[in-house]
Write a protein that holds these residues in place. Structure first.
Motif, PDB file in Angstrom:
ATOM      1  N   ASP A 148     -11.402  18.196  -6.050  1.00  0.00           N
ATOM      2  CA  ASP A 148     -11.544  19.107  -7.199  1.00  0.00           C
ATOM      3  C   ASP A 148     -11.961  20.503  -6.740  1.00  0.00           C
ATOM      4  N   LEU A 149     -12.860  20.563  -5.767  1.00  0.00           N
ATOM      5  CA  LEU A 149     -13.295  21.863  -5.243  1.00  0.00           C
ATOM      6  C   LEU A 149     -12.123  22.607  -4.617  1.00  0.00           C
ATOM      7  N   TYR A 150     -11.307  21.898  -3.852  1.00  0.00           N
ATOM      8  CA  TYR A 150     -10.186  22.556  -3.186  1.00  0.00           C
ATOM      9  C   TYR A 150      -9.186  23.093  -4.205  1.00  0.00           C
ATOM     10  N   ARG A 151      -8.924  22.337  -5.252  1.00  0.00           N
ATOM     11  CA  ARG A 151      -7.983  22.811  -6.283  1.00  0.00           C
ATOM     12  C   ARG A 151      -8.529  24.061  -6.972  1.00  0.00           C
ATOM     13  N   ALA A 152      -9.835  24.085  -7.208  1.00  0.00           N
ATOM     14  CA  ALA A 152     -10.440  25.264  -7.844  1.00  0.00           C
ATOM     15  C   ALA A 152     -10.330  26.484  -6.934  1.00  0.00           C
ATOM     16  N   MET A 153     -10.647  26.317  -5.652  1.00  0.00           N
ATOM     17  CA  MET A 153     -10.563  27.442  -4.710  1.00  0.00           C
ATOM     18  C   MET A 153      -9.127  27.941  -4.558  1.00  0.00           C
ATOM     19  N   GLU A 154      -8.172  26.992  -4.614  1.00  0.00           N
ATOM     20  CA  GLU A 154      -6.772  27.392  -4.486  1.00  0.00           C
ATOM     21  C   GLU A 154      -6.334  28.248  -5.673  1.00  0.00           C
ATOM     22  N   LEU A 155      -6.813  27.918  -6.872  1.00  0.00           N
ATOM     23  CA  LEU A 155      -6.476  28.721  -8.047  1.00  0.00           C
ATOM     24  C   LEU A 155      -7.066  30.130  -7.946  1.00  0.00           C
ATOM     25  N   GLY A 197      -5.064  35.714   2.963  1.00  0.00           N
ATOM     26  CA  GLY A 197      -6.126  34.956   3.637  1.00  0.00           C
ATOM     27  C   GLY A 197      -6.985  34.163   2.675  1.00  0.00           C
ATOM     28  N   GLY A 198      -6.551  34.084   1.420  1.00  0.00           N
ATOM     29  CA  GLY A 198      -7.371  33.454   0.385  1.00  0.00           C
ATOM     30  C   GLY A 198      -7.646  31.976   0.630  1.00  0.00           C
ATOM     31  N   LEU A 199      -6.648  31.244   1.136  1.00  0.00           N
ATOM     32  CA  LEU A 199      -6.859  29.819   1.377  1.00  0.00           C
ATOM     33  C   LEU A 199      -7.883  29.593   2.491  1.00  0.00           C
ATOM     34  N   ALA A 200      -7.853  30.448   3.512  1.00  0.00           N
ATOM     35  CA  ALA A 200      -8.833  30.335   4.599  1.00  0.00           C
ATOM     36  C   ALA A 200     -10.231  30.684   4.088  1.00  0.00           C
ATOM     37  N   ILE A 201     -10.314  31.729   3.256  1.00  0.00           N
ATOM     38  CA  ILE A 201     -11.603  32.104   2.672  1.00  0.00           C
ATOM     39  C   ILE A 201     -12.123  30.978   1.786  1.00  0.00           C
ATOM     40  N   GLY A 202     -11.234  30.397   0.974  1.00  0.00           N
ATOM     41  CA  GLY A 202     -11.635  29.283   0.120  1.00  0.00           C
ATOM     42  C   GLY A 202     -12.104  28.084   0.933  1.00  0.00           C
ATOM     43  N   THR A 203     -11.480  27.858   2.100  1.00  0.00           N
ATOM     44  CA  THR A 203     -11.891  26.761   2.976  1.00  0.00           C
ATOM     45  C   THR A 203     -13.314  26.965   3.477  1.00  0.00           C
ATOM     46  N   VAL A 204     -13.633  28.204   3.856  1.00  0.00           N
ATOM     47  CA  VAL A 204     -15.002  28.504   4.303  1.00  0.00           C
ATOM     48  C   VAL A 204     -16.001  28.219   3.178  1.00  0.00           C
ATOM     49  N   LEU A 223      -5.391  22.233   5.778  1.00  0.00           N
ATOM     50  CA  LEU A 223      -4.497  22.574   6.888  1.00  0.00           C
ATOM     51  C   LEU A 223      -3.020  22.507   6.503  1.00  0.00           C
ATOM     52  N   PRO A 224      -2.521  21.422   5.892  1.00  0.00           N
ATOM     53  CA  PRO A 224      -1.086  21.400   5.540  1.00  0.00           C
ATOM     54  C   PRO A 224      -0.693  22.526   4.584  1.00  0.00           C
ATOM     55  N   GLU A 225      -1.584  22.854   3.643  1.00  0.00           N
ATOM     56  CA  GLU A 225      -1.262  23.902   2.679  1.00  0.00           C
ATOM     57  C   GLU A 225      -1.213  25.270   3.354  1.00  0.00           C
ATOM     58  N   MET A 226      -2.151  25.552   4.263  1.00  0.00           N
ATOM     59  CA  MET A 226      -2.136  26.843   4.973  1.00  0.00           C
ATOM     60  C   MET A 226      -0.897  26.951   5.860  1.00  0.00           C
ATOM     61  N   LEU A 227      -0.539  25.873   6.534  1.00  0.00           N
ATOM     62  CA  LEU A 227       0.656  25.906   7.385  1.00  0.00           C
ATOM     63  C   LEU A 227       1.921  26.068   6.546  1.00  0.00           C
ATOM     64  N   ILE A 256     -11.188  25.940  10.038  1.00  0.00           N
ATOM     65  CA  ILE A 256     -11.644  24.598   9.649  1.00  0.00           C
ATOM     66  C   ILE A 256     -12.709  24.083  10.614  1.00  0.00           C
ATOM     67  N   CYS A 257     -12.451  24.218  11.925  1.00  0.00           N
ATOM     68  CA  CYS A 257     -13.400  23.702  12.923  1.00  0.00           C
ATOM     69  C   CYS A 257     -14.751  24.403  12.829  1.00  0.00           C
ATOM     70  N   ALA A 258     -14.726  25.734  12.750  1.00  0.00           N
ATOM     71  CA  ALA A 258     -15.996  26.483  12.728  1.00  0.00           C
ATOM     72  C   ALA A 258     -16.737  26.291  11.415  1.00  0.00           C
ATOM     73  N   SER A 259     -16.014  26.358  10.293  1.00  0.00           N
ATOM     74  CA  SER A 259     -16.672  26.223   8.990  1.00  0.00           C
ATOM     75  C   SER A 259     -17.229  24.815   8.801  1.00  0.00           C
ATOM     76  N   GLY A 260     -16.532  23.827   9.351  1.00  0.00           N
ATOM     77  CA  GLY A 260     -17.010  22.453   9.225  1.00  0.00           C
ATOM     78  C   GLY A 260     -18.343  22.214   9.894  1.00  0.00           C
ATOM     79  N   THR A 261     -18.658  23.002  10.937  1.00  0.00           N
ATOM     80  CA  THR A 261     -19.935  22.812  11.642  1.00  0.00           C
ATOM     81  C   THR A 261     -21.123  23.414  10.901  1.00  0.00           C
TER      82      THR A 261
END
Length: 438
Positions: A82-89, A96-103, A128-132, A145-150
């Protein structure tokens, strides 16, 4: 046998067996028993037994399985999707919005769960699949993804922070709260880097002409996905900050709260709870075995004079105290590439803390710097743990070379964050001071 020889023998054998790939808990426990019998005396084995009982009766460590169980339930509750869908909207049509939303999602997940593997794996599957698909540069997407996940290592409720506080014998609540500002600083650095990349290299973060322009009403409705995470974060961190509950009590509240969205989405079923419980049991068992082995090893190391020898060596060095601190940080980054964070803390904190006190540094401030360096180790090639979390989600046309190249700018950003926090200690200590004053 001299203390210097014992020091070299213990560190050398530990390094050798760790490089062999054996489980660290059994390496530590086995070496502890071996050194106790051969270098001390057989009767000293009682020290190992006492360390086991000390770990088993620790009330402070009870928060760890509760926070892990909370994370396991949240993973299965549908909150992350649900969070990812909200950030995508909200950010999908920005460069760079999807990367910002991922952070941003990783920050929220860190504040809800504190588990690195959950954030990296979830974003590897969802983001990742959506950004690619939208043509994002693979290295930028993977590094984000790697850095934000930590960030879960630093932002509370962090399991690592609790283990550090218990090992260093400082306030768990103050240690948890101290990680908030540095964690947000790192997140802002990541977002700023993504924005700059979008400006300098727009081909790395192309706009999707086919992206749907959502009306404002739909965007606002999507924000309801933030209601539950915000409530859970306030319940956990607010109760700790204002002294309403101990970290262990707030963790139990978090477990109960994590069941609410699962119940509302009709996912709160016995098989789901069983799976979450088994995953939490596995993770907790691993942590406690490492804790027992490390505490036994450090007890023998101290009993044989290794800690005193190391302190005398540091006292004899005619160098600035910041040089000593920098050397400790470099060692932690290296260890982060070959050990998990719990093993690093339990092995090095009892050795480093006397040095930190000798040099006159604040223990909570040092603990946050410690966490940042472990984050750096987590994304350091070739063996950083996060790199292997993301490996399982890579599509066939990407390999670990893309991952290694992608994390290098974020490793530099973490180093910048480390320097900022080291140069301005108040960024770390003002919230714990405010908490203590209440």
């Amino acid at each position: 046998m001299s203390s210097n020889t014992i020091l070299l023998l213990m560190f050398g054998s530990l390094t050798l067996f760790m490089l062999s790939g054996l489980p660290i808990a059994f390496v530590l426990g086995g070496l502890s028993l071996l050194f106790t019998v051969t270098l001390w005396e057989p009767n000293a084995v009682i020290v190992l037994v006492l360390q086991i009982f000390d770990t088993m009766k620790s009330e402070a460590l009870l928060a760890i399985p509760l926070f892990i169980l909370m994370a396991c339930i949240l993973q299965r509750s549908g909150v992350i999707e649900d969070l990812y869908r909200a950030m995508e909207l909200w950010f999908g049509r920005l460069r760079g919005g999807l990367a910002i939303g991922t952070v941003i999602i990783c920050v929220v997940m860190a504040a809800m769960t504190g588990v690195v593997g959950a954030a990296v794996t979830a974003m590897g599957i969802l983001a990742l699949p959506e950004m690619l698909r939208r043509g994002y540069n693979p290295q930028l997407a993977l590094g984000t993804i790697c850095a934000s996940g930590t960030l879960g290592i630093l932002i509370p409720p962090s399991v690592l922070t609790i283990v550090y506080a218990v090992t260093a014998q400082v306030s768990i609540g103050q240690m948890l709260i101290a990680g908030i500002v540095p964690g947000l600083i790192l997140a802002v650095l990541y977002i700023a880097y993504i924005v700059v990349v979008g400006w300098l290299k727009p081909e790395w973060v192309p706009l999707d002409p086919g992206a749907r322009r959502a009306p404002l009403r739909e965007k606002l409705l999507a924000l309801k996905a933030l209601i539950f995470p915000s409530m859970l974060i306030v319940l956990i961190l607010g109760s700790i900050f204002f002294g309403v509950a101990t970290p262990t009590e707030s963790a139990s509240v978090g477990v109960a709260g994590a069941m609410v969205p699962a119940l509302l989405k009709r996912r709160l079923r016995l098989p789901m709870l069983r799976e979450a419980g088994v995953d939490a049991l596995k993770a907790t068992s691993m942590i406690l075995w490492i804790t027992i082995g490390a505490k036994a090893y450090v007890a023998i190391f101290t009993g044989l004079g290794g800690a005193d020898t190391l302190l005398e060596f540091i006292k004899g060095l005619e160098v600035n105290r910041w040089v000593v601190l920098g050397a400790m940080m470099l060692l932690l980054v290296f260890l982060g590439t070959v050990l998990d964070e719990l093993g690093i803390i339990l092995l090095t904190v009892p050795v480093f803390l006397p040095i930190v006190r000798l040099l006159g540094f604040d223990e909570i401030w040092f603990g946050v710097l410690y966490a940042i360096t472990i984050q750096m180790g987590y994304i350091s090639p070739p063996f950083g743990y996060t790199l292997f979390y993301i490996k399982g989600t890579l599509p066939k046309h990407l390999d670990m070379g893309h991952v290694y190249r992608g994390i290098l700018p974020f490793f530099a950003l973490q180093f910048v964050g480390l320097l900022v926090c080291a140069a301005f200690p108040d960024l770390i200590t003002w919230l714990p001071r405010l908490m203590a004053a209440r």
